[in-house]
Design a protein around this motif. Structure first.
Motif, PDB file in Angstrom:
ATOM      1  N   ALA A   1      34.960 -59.108 111.869  1.00 33.44           N
ATOM      2  CA  ALA A   1      35.511 -59.982 110.838  1.00 33.44           C
ATOM      3  C   ALA A   1      35.770 -59.228 109.544  1.00 33.44           C
ATOM      4  O   ALA A   1      36.699 -59.561 108.796  1.00 33.44           O
ATOM      5  N   VAL A   2      34.964 -58.211 109.262  1.00 30.27           N
ATOM      6  CA  VAL A   2      35.165 -57.399 108.059  1.00 30.27           C
ATOM      7  C   VAL A   2      36.148 -56.268 108.322  1.00 30.27           C
ATOM      8  O   VAL A   2      37.181 -56.148 107.655  1.00 30.27           O
ATOM      9  N   ASP A   3      35.810 -55.441 109.305  1.00 34.66           N
ATOM     10  CA  ASP A   3      36.567 -54.202 109.505  1.00 34.66           C
ATOM     11  C   ASP A   3      37.974 -54.422 110.059  1.00 34.66           C
ATOM     12  O   ASP A   3      38.879 -53.622 109.783  1.00 34.66           O
ATOM     13  N   TYR A   4      38.160 -55.473 110.821  1.00 37.46           N
ATOM     14  CA  TYR A   4      39.497 -55.757 111.367  1.00 37.46           C
ATOM     15  C   TYR A   4      40.153 -56.928 110.638  1.00 37.46           C
ATOM     16  O   TYR A   4      41.170 -56.758 109.959  1.00 37.46           O
ATOM     17  N   ASP A   5      39.543 -58.107 110.738  1.00 38.50           N
ATOM     18  CA  ASP A   5      40.172 -59.305 110.175  1.00 38.50           C
ATOM     19  C   ASP A   5      40.364 -59.200 108.662  1.00 38.50           C
ATOM     20  O   ASP A   5      41.429 -59.557 108.138  1.00 38.50           O
ATOM     21  N   GLY A   6      39.341 -58.721 107.957  1.00 38.58           N
ATOM     22  CA  GLY A   6      39.435 -58.627 106.505  1.00 38.58           C
ATOM     23  C   GLY A   6      40.521 -57.670 106.053  1.00 38.58           C
ATOM     24  O   GLY A   6      41.363 -58.001 105.204  1.00 38.58           O
ATOM     25  N   ASN A   7      40.523 -56.470 106.618  1.00 34.53           N
ATOM     26  CA  ASN A   7      41.537 -55.478 106.244  1.00 34.53           C
ATOM     27  C   ASN A   7      42.942 -55.954 106.605  1.00 34.53           C
ATOM     28  O   ASN A   7      43.891 -55.775 105.831  1.00 34.53           O
ATOM     29  N   LEU A   8      43.081 -56.577 107.774  1.00 34.19           N
ATOM     30  CA  LEU A   8      44.405 -57.024 108.208  1.00 34.19           C
ATOM     31  C   LEU A   8      44.911 -58.171 107.337  1.00 34.19           C
ATOM     32  O   LEU A   8      46.113 -58.235 107.011  1.00 34.19           O
ATOM     33  N   ALA A   9      44.013 -59.056 106.924  1.00 29.09           N
ATOM     34  CA  ALA A   9      44.417 -60.153 106.055  1.00 29.09           C
ATOM     35  C   ALA A   9      44.914 -59.625 104.716  1.00 29.09           C
ATOM     36  O   ALA A   9      45.927 -60.106 104.176  1.00 29.09           O
ATOM     37  N   VAL A  10      44.223 -58.643 104.167  1.00 29.70           N
ATOM     38  CA  VAL A  10      44.663 -58.047 102.896  1.00 29.70           C
ATOM     39  C   VAL A  10      46.013 -57.365 103.072  1.00 29.70           C
ATOM     40  O   VAL A  10      46.895 -57.472 102.214  1.00 29.70           O
ATOM     41  N   ALA A  11      46.187 -56.659 104.181  1.00 32.63           N
ATOM     42  CA  ALA A  11      47.461 -55.974 104.431  1.00 32.63           C
ATOM     43  C   ALA A  11      48.616 -56.967 104.459  1.00 32.63           C
ATOM     44  O   ALA A  11      49.674 -56.725 103.861  1.00 32.63           O
TER      45      ALA A  11
ATOM     46  N   ILE B   1      27.477 -52.687 112.151  1.00 31.40           N
ATOM     47  CA  ILE B   1      27.002 -53.800 112.979  1.00 31.40           C
ATOM     48  C   ILE B   1      25.605 -54.215 112.535  1.00 31.40           C
ATOM     49  O   ILE B   1      25.272 -55.395 112.492  1.00 31.40           O
ATOM     50  N   LYS B   2      24.795 -53.232 112.127  1.00 38.67           N
ATOM     51  CA  LYS B   2      23.433 -53.536 111.677  1.00 38.67           C
ATOM     52  C   LYS B   2      23.456 -54.411 110.432  1.00 38.67           C
ATOM     53  O   LYS B   2      22.724 -55.409 110.340  1.00 38.67           O
ATOM     54  N   VAL B   3      24.290 -54.064 109.469  1.00 37.93           N
ATOM     55  CA  VAL B   3      24.378 -54.840 108.240  1.00 37.93           C
ATOM     56  C   VAL B   3      25.054 -56.188 108.490  1.00 37.93           C
ATOM     57  O   VAL B   3      24.610 -57.227 107.988  1.00 37.93           O
ATOM     58  N   ALA B   4      26.127 -56.170 109.278  1.00 33.11           N
ATOM     59  CA  ALA B   4      26.871 -57.404 109.540  1.00 33.11           C
ATOM     60  C   ALA B   4      26.054 -58.393 110.366  1.00 33.11           C
ATOM     61  O   ALA B   4      26.167 -59.605 110.199  1.00 33.11           O
ATOM     62  N   GLY B   5      25.260 -57.867 111.294  1.00 35.11           N
ATOM     63  CA  GLY B   5      24.403 -58.729 112.095  1.00 35.11           C
ATOM     64  C   GLY B   5      24.873 -58.966 113.511  1.00 35.11           C
ATOM     65  O   GLY B   5      24.096 -59.402 114.362  1.00 35.11           O
ATOM     66  N   SER B   6      26.139 -58.695 113.779  1.00 32.56           N
ATOM     67  CA  SER B   6      26.667 -58.881 115.129  1.00 32.56           C
ATOM     68  C   SER B   6      28.003 -58.170 115.247  1.00 32.56           C
ATOM     69  O   SER B   6      28.625 -57.826 114.232  1.00 32.56           O
TER      70      SER B   6
END
Length: 216
Positions: A85-95, A74-79
């Motif tokens: 968006a990275v840990d859930y949406d990104g991984n799920l989109a690739v899957a 969260i610190k790096v992502a900013g919110s």
């Protein structure tokens, strides 16, 4: 199992880097397609790096299996929204894209305590991803749930994490008193466990942090 074609997302991260190294060293793997946001320095005859926008993925080349290691903080992502968006949406989109490309086996780096019903945001996001992947028609789903990860973040250009440093120091000093599931774990150990489990068998497997610790 031979002539495996593999997709990996998150190969520039702590665990993803170790997974990629293992895949490139494996004689049964003939092609590795790494999805990245920026071009890494690593080159290898089996490796194809593809720069993508994880929020708008193009169709992917045919593959047999997939490794998901996208992650941030969260610190790096900013919110919280950017983290999800990275840990859930990104991984799920690739899957989803990999499934359409033929992948039937998948390994994912989750976290100890992952639970879609958790009151802790981080654990809830990890749990949501696990549940979403479980609902997809993969023949083999391997979920790694590591405790505090240990590895060389500086070489990746990532900031060191004070909590990891403290946890590693305590683990070295008091490891014999700490249950295996709660001890800090090397990123390489998590990668080895996934690489061993994903190509074999069928169904869903959860790898606890303790089970991934090297045997004494």
């Amino acid at each position: 199992m031979a002539n495996r074609i593999v997709i990996i997302a998150g190969a520039t991260g702590l665990v993803g880097r170790e997974i990629l190294s293992g895949l490139l060293a494996d004689d049964t793997v003939t092609e590795v397609h790494s999805l990245v946001r920026r071009m890494p320095a690593i080159r290898h005859p089996k490796l194809t790096n593809r720069i993508v926008d994880f929020s708008a993925l193009p169709p992917l080349a045919h593959a047999d299996e997939l490794y998901l290691a996208l992650g941030t903080t969260i610190k790096v992502a900013g919110s919280q929204e950017a983290f999800r968006a990275v840990d859930y949406d990104g991984n799920l989109a690739v899957a989803g894209a990999a499934l359409s490309a033929g992948a039937r086996r998948v390994g994912v780096v989750s976290a100890m305590g992952a639970d879609s019903g958790s009151r802790v945001f981080y654990s809830r996001v990890k749990g949501d991803l696990e549940e979403a992947l479980t609902q997809m028609p993969f023949e083999r789903l391997v979920i790694a749930r590591p405790s505090l990860l240990v590895g060389d973040r500086e070489s990746l250009g990532q900031p060191t994490r004070r909590g990891e440093e403290i946890g590693f120091a305590l683990g070295n000093a008091l490891g014999f008193l700490i249950p295996a599931n709660y001890r800090p774990i090397e990123a390489a150990a998590v990668a080895r466990a996934l690489l061993a489990a994903v190509p074999s068998s069928k169904g869903k497997t959860i790898l606890s942090s303790g089970s991934m610790q090297p045997k004494a």
